[in-house]
Write an enzyme that holds these catalytic residues in place. Structure first.
Site, PDB file in Angstrom:
ATOM      1  N   TYR A 181     -22.527 -10.328 -10.518  1.00 41.68           N
ATOM      2  CA  TYR A 181     -24.000 -10.163 -10.335  1.00 41.68           C
ATOM      3  C   TYR A 181     -24.909 -11.135 -11.071  1.00 41.68           C
ATOM      4  CZ  TYR A 181     -22.019  -5.670  -9.023  1.00 41.68           C
ATOM      5  OH  TYR A 181     -21.193  -4.748  -8.118  1.00 41.68           O
ATOM      6  N   GLY A 312     -10.946   3.023 -17.302  1.00 38.73           N
ATOM      7  CA  GLY A 312     -11.558   3.401 -16.166  1.00 38.73           C
ATOM      8  C   GLY A 312     -11.142   4.461 -15.234  1.00 38.73           C
ATOM      9  N   ARG A 313     -10.355   4.172 -14.379  1.00 42.10           N
ATOM     10  CA  ARG A 313      -9.842   5.080 -13.358  1.00 42.10           C
ATOM     11  C   ARG A 313      -8.902   6.241 -14.132  1.00 42.10           C
ATOM     12  NH1 ARG A 313      -7.719   2.514  -7.556  1.00 42.10           N
ATOM     13  NH2 ARG A 313      -9.715   1.147  -7.219  1.00 42.10           N
TER      14      ARG A 313
END
Length: 376
Positions: A181, A312-313
């Site tokens: 980004y 995370g997951r």
């Protein structure tokens, strides 16, 4: 796993946390069309409050910062009101919440943004990648290069967004300097061909990241400011080249002087660089290794390479992840088809092995306490 290591307390800025797990930022694309997070977001983060430090999904600091459909913002009064409900839910359940400020730069499409304008970037260079839109997958179009005046305005957008996050009750913000980004676009020589003070040398390419971090820290306090970096990441067309390690050694050394609450590294396997970063960084270091086995979740902490282990997951699919890990219980399997967009399914309906009480605070606001039924 050394249990006493993972479950020992840690200080993050002004926060005293009971353990060394944290929730990683994960895009879920379920905000309202204007970027305001909805009631499901309050439930989602409230369910996962036992993780202690919750780092939210990427949240745009301006119209130009949005890249994906239905991602949240934090720059209007409506955004503040929506995030306040999310923060209240996290706090009511014992958690702390940092809102991640994510300006995607060139990783955008005009049809995904409120103003429908061309994306901005350090330089007018195509990332040669696709992005999901309401019309399906489309090529990311050519961005336009930011002027120096627009760079200054973009830094101010981050400052404003940080202030709005604190107005919403957040405990702090994480600056997204990773994953291809805007900040990483400035860092990467294949995305930054500028010849002014923001391009060319390692020092110049780091200038934007440092000025954003300094502005945010000045606005809300360094002890409420974290930053995420992903050295060596090649997401959405980024290639940092042969100078990558030296770029991050310089950047981290300069950031260290700001005394931020933490540095969050999305680790891409360069353990030599990680060791150098660990030595240079004076406060808390969060290290997120992709695809690590569960039995190694505490290894970086044990060997002194990290202070916290963001997940995370595992957190996405297990609202009671801390309880399951402590008890050695099996984990739910995440459903990738529900990761981005949609409603409650795959967002707030993963089962817990014991009831998870989610308090929303004042029921008159429309957020009464709810409970996820335990299955064991």
């Amino acid at each position: 796993m050394t249990v006493n290591t993972l479950w020992s307390p840690v200080t993050i800025g002004r926060l005293k946390l009971a353990h060394r797990l944290a929730m990683s930022p994960m895009t879920r694309s379920r905000a309202h069309a204007d970027g305001t997070p909805g009631t499901l977001a309050a439930q989602y983060y409230g369910q996962r409050a036992s993780l202690g430090l919750l780092i939210t999904e990427g949240t745009q600091p301006s119209d130009d910062g949005q890249g994906y459909l239905t991602t949240p913002g934090i720059y209007t009064d409506a955004h503040v009101a929506g995030w306040r409900q999310v923060v209240d839910a996290a706090h009511a359940n014992g958690g702390h919440l940092f809102i991640q400020l994510m300006h995607v730069g060139r990783v955008s499409h005009p049809s995904n943004t409120p103003h429908g304008r061309q994306a901005v970037a350090p330089s007018a260079i195509l990332p040669e990648a696709k992005i999901f839109t309401a019309a399906g997958m489309m090529d990311i179009p050519m961005p336009r290069a930011l002027t120096t005046q627009e760079i200054a305005a973009t830094i101010d957008y981050h400052r404003l967004a940080a202030r709005k996050a604190i107005e919403a009750g957040a405990d702090g913000v994480e600056i997204h300097g990773a994953n291809g980004y805007l900040i990483q676009q400035f860092l990467s020589p294949n995305a930054n061909h500028r010849s002014d003070a923001y391009g060319g040398s390692i020092e110049n390419r780091a200038r934007f990241a440092l000025e954003v971090a300094a502005a945010v820290a000045d606005e809300i306090g360094a002890d409420r400011t974290g930053i995420r970096l992903s050295p060596g990441s090649q997401l959405v067309g980024i290639n940092e080249g042969d100078q990558s390690d030296d770029q991050y050694r310089y950047l981290v050394a300069q950031l260290a002087g700001l005394n931020l609450a933490y540095l969050h590294i999305a680790h891409n396997g360069n353990d030599v660089l990680l060791s150098d970063i660990r030595r240079a960084w004076p406060t808390a270091l969060l290290v997120n290794r992709g695809n690590r086995p569960l039995e190694l979740i505490a290894k970086d902490i044990e060997v002194g390479l990290a202070d916290m282990a963001p997940v995370g997951r595992w957190a996405l699919a297990n609202p009671d992840f801390v309880y399951r890990l402590q008890k050695g219980l099996p984990l739910n399997t995440p459903d990738p088809t529900t990761f981005f967009g949609g409603g409650a399914a795959g967002y707030v309906d993963y089962p817990a092995l014991r009831p998870v009480q989610v308090a929303y605070g004042d029921a008159t606001k429309g957020y009464p306490s709810q409970q996820i039924a335990g299955v064991a």
